[in-house]
Design a protein around this motif. Sequence first.
Motif, PDB file in Angstrom:
ATOM      1  N   ILE A  63      -3.255  -3.193  -8.529  1.00  0.00           N
ATOM      2  CA  ILE A  63      -4.713  -3.400  -8.645  1.00  0.00           C
ATOM      3  C   ILE A  63      -5.552  -3.130  -7.486  1.00  0.00           C
ATOM      4  O   ILE A  63      -6.282  -2.400  -7.070  1.00  0.00           O
ATOM      5  CB  ILE A  63      -5.179  -4.516  -9.473  1.00  0.00           C
ATOM      6  N   GLY A  64      -4.683  -4.075  -6.147  1.00  0.00           N
ATOM      7  CA  GLY A  64      -5.290  -3.801  -4.816  1.00  0.00           C
ATOM      8  C   GLY A  64      -5.033  -2.591  -4.543  1.00  0.00           C
ATOM      9  O   GLY A  64      -6.004  -2.106  -3.657  1.00  0.00           O
ATOM     10  N   LYS A  65      -3.730  -1.904  -4.743  1.00  0.00           N
ATOM     11  CA  LYS A  65      -3.949  -0.472  -4.226  1.00  0.00           C
ATOM     12  C   LYS A  65      -4.716   0.546  -4.638  1.00  0.00           C
ATOM     13  O   LYS A  65      -5.327   1.362  -4.110  1.00  0.00           O
ATOM     14  CB  LYS A  65      -2.130  -0.007  -4.760  1.00  0.00           C
ATOM     15  N   GLU A  66      -5.067   0.421  -6.035  1.00  0.00           N
ATOM     16  CA  GLU A  66      -6.109   1.202  -6.561  1.00  0.00           C
ATOM     17  C   GLU A  66      -7.534   1.042  -5.962  1.00  0.00           C
ATOM     18  O   GLU A  66      -8.175   1.808  -5.772  1.00  0.00           O
ATOM     19  CB  GLU A  66      -6.272   1.166  -8.100  1.00  0.00           C
ATOM     20  N   LYS A  67      -7.667  -0.485  -5.693  1.00  0.00           N
ATOM     21  CA  LYS A  67      -8.961  -0.555  -5.093  1.00  0.00           C
ATOM     22  C   LYS A  67      -9.022   0.078  -3.812  1.00  0.00           C
ATOM     23  O   LYS A  67     -10.225   0.389  -3.243  1.00  0.00           O
ATOM     24  CB  LYS A  67      -9.343  -2.194  -5.060  1.00  0.00           C
ATOM     25  N   ALA A  68      -7.827  -0.231  -2.988  1.00  0.00           N
ATOM     26  CA  ALA A  68      -7.755   0.440  -1.616  1.00  0.00           C
ATOM     27  C   ALA A  68      -8.090   1.916  -1.747  1.00  0.00           C
ATOM     28  O   ALA A  68      -8.782   2.572  -0.884  1.00  0.00           O
ATOM     29  CB  ALA A  68      -6.517  -0.097  -0.876  1.00  0.00           C
ATOM     30  N   VAL A  69      -7.447   2.615  -2.403  1.00  0.00           N
ATOM     31  CA  VAL A  69      -7.747   3.876  -2.665  1.00  0.00           C
ATOM     32  C   VAL A  69      -8.973   4.390  -2.807  1.00  0.00           C
ATOM     33  O   VAL A  69      -9.573   5.324  -2.405  1.00  0.00           O
ATOM     34  CB  VAL A  69      -6.490   4.546  -3.834  1.00  0.00           C
ATOM     35  N   GLU A  70      -9.867   3.621  -3.911  1.00  0.00           N
ATOM     36  CA  GLU A  70     -10.987   3.973  -4.167  1.00  0.00           C
ATOM     37  C   GLU A  70     -11.839   3.566  -2.788  1.00  0.00           C
ATOM     38  O   GLU A  70     -12.931   4.532  -2.824  1.00  0.00           O
ATOM     39  CB  GLU A  70     -11.410   3.008  -5.107  1.00  0.00           C
ATOM     40  N   GLY A  71     -11.545   2.790  -2.117  1.00  0.00           N
ATOM     41  CA  GLY A  71     -12.447   2.582  -0.670  1.00  0.00           C
ATOM     42  C   GLY A  71     -12.244   3.484   0.410  1.00  0.00           C
ATOM     43  O   GLY A  71     -13.107   4.094   0.799  1.00  0.00           O
ATOM     44  N   LEU A  72     -11.075   3.870   0.317  1.00  0.00           N
ATOM     45  CA  LEU A  72     -10.676   5.042   1.290  1.00  0.00           C
ATOM     46  C   LEU A  72     -11.525   6.451   0.781  1.00  0.00           C
ATOM     47  O   LEU A  72     -11.886   7.252   1.554  1.00  0.00           O
ATOM     48  CB  LEU A  72      -9.166   5.363   1.306  1.00  0.00           C
ATOM     49  N   ALA A 104      -8.014  12.658   8.026  1.00  0.00           N
ATOM     50  CA  ALA A 104      -6.898  11.942   7.999  1.00  0.00           C
ATOM     51  C   ALA A 104      -6.883  10.572   6.997  1.00  0.00           C
ATOM     52  O   ALA A 104      -6.055  10.220   6.331  1.00  0.00           O
ATOM     53  CB  ALA A 104      -6.879  11.179   9.357  1.00  0.00           C
ATOM     54  N   VAL A 105      -8.064  10.186   6.844  1.00  0.00           N
ATOM     55  CA  VAL A 105      -8.366   9.008   5.842  1.00  0.00           C
ATOM     56  C   VAL A 105      -8.074   9.411   4.536  1.00  0.00           C
ATOM     57  O   VAL A 105      -7.405   8.630   3.646  1.00  0.00           O
ATOM     58  CB  VAL A 105      -9.921   8.477   5.870  1.00  0.00           C
ATOM     59  N   SER A 106      -8.455  10.477   4.133  1.00  0.00           N
ATOM     60  CA  SER A 106      -8.064  11.095   2.668  1.00  0.00           C
ATOM     61  C   SER A 106      -6.687  11.395   2.623  1.00  0.00           C
ATOM     62  O   SER A 106      -5.938  11.037   1.366  1.00  0.00           O
ATOM     63  CB  SER A 106      -8.786  12.433   2.575  1.00  0.00           C
ATOM     64  N   ASN A 107      -5.746  11.775   3.766  1.00  0.00           N
ATOM     65  CA  ASN A 107      -4.279  11.735   3.592  1.00  0.00           C
ATOM     66  C   ASN A 107      -3.726  10.537   3.064  1.00  0.00           C
ATOM     67  O   ASN A 107      -2.927  10.253   2.369  1.00  0.00           O
ATOM     68  CB  ASN A 107      -3.907  12.405   4.833  1.00  0.00           C
ATOM     69  N   VAL A 108      -4.338   9.460   3.893  1.00  0.00           N
ATOM     70  CA  VAL A 108      -3.828   8.012   3.807  1.00  0.00           C
ATOM     71  C   VAL A 108      -4.051   7.639   2.159  1.00  0.00           C
ATOM     72  O   VAL A 108      -3.254   7.112   1.449  1.00  0.00           O
ATOM     73  CB  VAL A 108      -4.381   7.160   4.446  1.00  0.00           C
ATOM     74  N   ALA A 109      -5.280   7.888   1.507  1.00  0.00           N
ATOM     75  CA  ALA A 109      -5.604   7.704   0.187  1.00  0.00           C
ATOM     76  C   ALA A 109      -4.383   8.329  -0.672  1.00  0.00           C
ATOM     77  O   ALA A 109      -4.289   7.801  -1.623  1.00  0.00           O
ATOM     78  CB  ALA A 109      -7.071   7.984  -0.111  1.00  0.00           C
ATOM     79  N   THR A 110      -4.288   9.777  -0.283  1.00  0.00           N
ATOM     80  CA  THR A 110      -3.373  10.598  -1.166  1.00  0.00           C
ATOM     81  C   THR A 110      -1.884   9.736  -1.206  1.00  0.00           C
ATOM     82  O   THR A 110      -1.335   9.575  -1.996  1.00  0.00           O
ATOM     83  CB  THR A 110      -3.589  11.913  -0.720  1.00  0.00           C
ATOM     84  N   SER A 111      -1.741   9.530   0.072  1.00  0.00           N
ATOM     85  CA  SER A 111      -0.272   8.846   0.174  1.00  0.00           C
ATOM     86  C   SER A 111       0.053   7.647  -0.517  1.00  0.00           C
ATOM     87  O   SER A 111       0.860   7.202  -1.182  1.00  0.00           O
ATOM     88  CB  SER A 111       0.051   8.670   1.827  1.00  0.00           C
ATOM     89  N   LEU A 112      -1.433   6.574  -0.476  1.00  0.00           N
ATOM     90  CA  LEU A 112      -1.284   5.574  -1.185  1.00  0.00           C
ATOM     91  C   LEU A 112      -1.156   5.742  -2.840  1.00  0.00           C
ATOM     92  O   LEU A 112      -0.453   5.320  -3.458  1.00  0.00           O
ATOM     93  CB  LEU A 112      -2.456   4.711  -0.952  1.00  0.00           C
ATOM     94  N   ARG A 113      -2.005   6.743  -3.292  1.00  0.00           N
ATOM     95  CA  ARG A 113      -1.990   7.222  -4.676  1.00  0.00           C
ATOM     96  C   ARG A 113      -0.605   7.422  -5.179  1.00  0.00           C
ATOM     97  O   ARG A 113      -0.375   7.295  -6.337  1.00  0.00           O
ATOM     98  CB  ARG A 113      -3.112   8.242  -4.827  1.00  0.00           C
ATOM     99  N   SER A 114       0.204   8.477  -4.416  1.00  0.00           N
ATOM    100  CA  SER A 114       1.211   8.834  -4.699  1.00  0.00           C
ATOM    101  C   SER A 114       2.592   7.973  -4.622  1.00  0.00           C
ATOM    102  O   SER A 114       3.568   8.188  -5.547  1.00  0.00           O
ATOM    103  CB  SER A 114       1.405  10.186  -3.869  1.00  0.00           C
ATOM    104  N   LYS A 115       2.334   6.826  -4.286  1.00  0.00           N
ATOM    105  CA  LYS A 115       3.747   5.848  -4.220  1.00  0.00           C
ATOM    106  C   LYS A 115       3.328   4.621  -5.031  1.00  0.00           C
ATOM    107  O   LYS A 115       2.205   4.248  -5.055  1.00  0.00           O
ATOM    108  CB  LYS A 115       3.735   5.452  -2.658  1.00  0.00           C
ATOM    109  N   LEU A 120       5.701   1.412  -0.995  1.00  0.00           N
ATOM    110  CA  LEU A 120       4.756   1.012  -0.151  1.00  0.00           C
ATOM    111  C   LEU A 120       5.207  -0.390   0.736  1.00  0.00           C
ATOM    112  O   LEU A 120       5.070  -0.230   1.803  1.00  0.00           O
ATOM    113  CB  LEU A 120       3.379   0.626  -0.772  1.00  0.00           C
ATOM    114  N   LEU A 121       5.906  -1.180  -0.094  1.00  0.00           N
ATOM    115  CA  LEU A 121       6.524  -2.179   0.511  1.00  0.00           C
ATOM    116  C   LEU A 121       7.806  -2.093   1.491  1.00  0.00           C
ATOM    117  O   LEU A 121       7.918  -2.629   2.389  1.00  0.00           O
ATOM    118  CB  LEU A 121       7.139  -3.358  -0.524  1.00  0.00           C
ATOM    119  N   GLU A 122       8.410  -0.992   0.981  1.00  0.00           N
ATOM    120  CA  GLU A 122       9.568  -0.569   1.800  1.00  0.00           C
ATOM    121  C   GLU A 122       9.082   0.073   2.842  1.00  0.00           C
ATOM    122  O   GLU A 122       9.634  -0.106   4.217  1.00  0.00           O
ATOM    123  CB  GLU A 122      10.431   0.389   0.960  1.00  0.00           C
TER     124      GLU A 122
END
Length: 162
Positions: A63-72, A104-115, A120-122
Amino acid sequence: MPTTPDSTEKPNQPATPNAAEIDINPTGSKAREAFAAAKEKVGEQASDFKEQATGKARDYAAIGKEKAVEGLDSVTRLMDDAASTIDDKVGAQYGDYARKAASAVSNVATSLRSKDVDELLEDARTVVRKSPALAIGAAVAVGFVLARLVRAGKDGGQDKSA
């Protein structure tokens, strides 16, 4: 257990065993067996609790990951919108910087979304192992930003003109 007839015995109650009938176990094997069974049961319950806690933590992390992606994504849109204003007021070169930062921010959001959360923990463990100073700096920066957001949220509900 054999009982001895006794005039004080009641018909529905078992007789108290005499000393010869008591099974004395000097090695304590019964106690060890009981302890081992209790230990196993506690271990199973602890394992079940750990699995439940891990599942809840993963759910909250997702849930936190999804909210972070939305924020990014929101930050990316804001930066893209601001880039044209920056072009007009400061110059095209600075507008391009804003667009690159938004990318760059969009790339981070895409990376978060795909993992998933485990990946992400690893990734985080790997970064911390490779450069612990960077990890500490990032933690301080995130803490600072979160503190500012919380403070802004508290102040946002109050009238500042009073």
